[in-house]
Enzyme design. Structure first.
Site, short mmCIF file in Angstrom:
data_model
loop_
_atom_site.label_atom_id
_atom_site.label_comp_id
_atom_site.label_asym_id
_atom_site.label_seq_id
_atom_site.Cartn_x
_atom_site.Cartn_y
_atom_site.Cartn_z
N GLY A 69 26.50 14.72 -88.96
CA GLY A 69 25.34 13.84 -88.99
C GLY A 69 25.57 12.53 -88.26
CB THR A 70 28.41 10.16 -88.23
OG1 THR A 70 28.40 10.01 -89.65
CG2 THR A 70 28.75 8.83 -87.58
CG ASN A 147 21.77 8.37 -97.64
OD1 ASN A 147 20.92 7.80 -96.98
ND2 ASN A 147 22.94 7.83 -97.89
CD GLN A 175 21.57 13.57 -98.21
OE1 GLN A 175 21.39 14.50 -99.00
NE2 GLN A 175 22.77 13.04 -98.01
CB SER A 195 25.25 16.55 -91.64
OG SER A 195 26.54 16.66 -92.19
CG HIS A 197 29.39 17.60 -94.94
ND1 HIS A 197 29.42 16.84 -96.09
CD2 HIS A 197 29.13 16.72 -93.93
CE1 HIS A 197 29.21 15.57 -95.78
NE2 HIS A 197 29.03 15.47 -94.48
CB CYS A 320 29.02 5.61 -96.66
SG CYS A 320 28.45 7.18 -96.08
N1 PLP Z 1 22.69 10.58 -92.47
C1 PLP Z 1 22.48 10.72 -93.78
C2 PLP Z 1 21.11 10.48 -94.34
C3 PLP Z 1 23.53 11.10 -94.62
O1 PLP Z 1 23.32 11.23 -95.94
C4 PLP Z 1 24.81 11.32 -94.06
C5 PLP Z 1 25.97 11.67 -94.91
O2 PLP Z 1 26.14 11.17 -95.99
C6 PLP Z 1 24.98 11.16 -92.67
C7 PLP Z 1 23.89 10.79 -91.91
C8 PLP Z 1 26.30 11.38 -92.01
O3 PLP Z 1 26.62 12.74 -91.91
P1 PLP Z 1 28.13 13.22 -91.68
O4 PLP Z 1 28.83 13.02 -92.98
O5 PLP Z 1 28.00 14.67 -91.32
O6 PLP Z 1 28.68 12.42 -90.57
#
Ligand code: PLP
Length: 373
Positions: A69-70, A147, A175, A195, A197, A320
């Site tokens: 996701g990041t 999230n 999400q 994402s 996972h 996070c």
């Molecule tokens: N965006 C949202 C809304 C998320 O909840 C998360 C993960 O917690 C991410 C992005 C980041 O995803 P990743 O953990 O795969 O980098």
């Protein structure tokens, strides 16, 4: 153990791992190699791409595999912003994930972009998009679902407003997958991040949908894989796992209907069992699988530990932010003061969470509160 931290991450589905296994072992070829092992890996990657595309009603050529996701958020925001000649103005909201906020911060600091932050109500809903748009607005980025508090944004509607003024639209759907249908043709978005996972694929798997020939500036430079947008030898196994996990999801509408009922019962029970509980996020316009509260006067971290002692795994605020003393940026953005924000706990469910799991979690919560008296 009752695992109610599915918004942080989910276990890998055995079928997804099984599907990935050959591509890690006997079929270990590099998709760029000019021999049979390589050709088979290339075909597997193409097949995974087509299956992911089908899930989102996209074209295979519109799916870029990423590390999660990041990275998808970074490419969907920085990549589009740097490629768009229109201007250096972006519209977003302060409740977005750090992956979005930090991408915007980078564009601001290093490339001189200006960000307009939309007003938010107490539930985390945005307003005022039309007024925020300018002729030089390059991009609007707003998440499908938050999230931490689960609040949903009406993406199709917001996207239409952005397009009417000629701005592109990116959405973080990390999400939402599995809970809210993500048909990109209906949403109309130019870019959408996912994402793996969060829905039973491994950590480090993900994808960005990029509509048509929308120009994007790559962030990772090298051999030109993924249509030149994400260089580096492709992670065939994780792409296969991602496609498999997506296909294993119960259709979003069915999962949402079942789990939203459980969520509503759970919210009612928590509010009854713990008088100092305050629901955060919108009461109904929210993800079916997130119930988030502030427990006035009780530390969220302490409550998390008390629940864990009783076999219930939850999160205080977002994963996070965990471990940091900073109050959640989402809660403060919707007007919750720093002290109350420190009392936040998020319960997030899976497709197979049962009514019994949630009854037991409410029981554990009541007992944990007894300990605080
Ligand atoms: N965006 C949202 C809304 C998320 O909840 C998360 C993960 O917690 C991410 C992005 C980041 O995803 P990743 O953990 O795969 O980098």
């Amino acid at each position: 153990m009752i695992y109610l931290d599915n918004a942080a991450t989910t276990p890998v589905k055995p079928e997804a791992l099984q599907a990935a296994w050959p591509w890690l072992t006997s079929e270990f070829g590099n998709p760029s190699s000019q021999h049979e092992l390589g050709f088979r890996a290339k075909d597997a990657l193409a097949d995974a791409r087509a299956r992911v595309a089908k899930f989102f009603n996209a074209k295979a050529s519109e799916i870029i595999f990423t590390s999660g996701g990041t990275e998808s958020d970074n490419l969907g925001i920085v990549g589009l912003a740097l490629a768009m000649p229109r201007g250096k103005h972006i519209v977003s909201a302060r409740t977005e994930h750090e992956a979005v906020l930090q991408s915007l911060d980078y564009l601001q600091r290093v490339h001189g972009f200006e960000i307009t932050w939309l007003p938010l109500d107490e539930f985390g809903q945005v307003s005022g998009l039309e007024a925020a748009l300018r002729d030089e607005t390059t991009l609007v980025t707003l998440m499908v679902a938050n999230n931490e508090i689960g609040t949903l944004h009406p993406i199709a509607q917001l996207c239409a407003i952005a397009h009417a003024r000629g701005a592109l639209f990116h959405t973080d759907a990390v999400q939402a997958v599995g809970w809210v249908d993500q048909n990109v043709a209906e949403l109309g978005v130019d870019a959408l991040s996912i994402s793996g996972h969060k829905f039973g694929a491994p950590k480090g798997s993900g994808a960005l949908f990029l509509k048509g020939r929308t120009a994007a500036e790559p962030l990772i430079h090298g051999g030109g894989q993924e249509s030149g947008l994400r260089s580096g030898t492709e992670n065939v196994a994780w792409a296969v796992a991602l496609a498999t996990a997506l296909e294993l999801l119960t259709p979003a509408a069915a999962a949402a209907e079942r789990v939203a009922k459980l969520r509503d019962d759970f919210i009612r029970s928590v509010l009854q069992a713990t008088p100092n509980a305050i629901l955060t996020g919108h009461p109904t316009n929210r993800l079916p699988n997130i119930a988030s509260f502030c427990f006035d006067g009780v530390s969220g971290e302490a409550l998390l530990l008390e629940l864990e002692r009783r076999g219930v795994i939850v999160s205080s605020g977002s994963a996070c932010a965990a471990g940091s003393d900073e109050p959640s940026h989402v809660l403060t953005a919707i007007g919750i003061d720093a002290e109350l924000a420190q009392t936040a706990v998020r319960f997030s469910f899976a497709h197979d969470t049962s009514a019994e799991d949630l009854q037991n979690a409410v029981g554990a919560l009541s007992r944990a509160f007894e300990g605080f008296k």
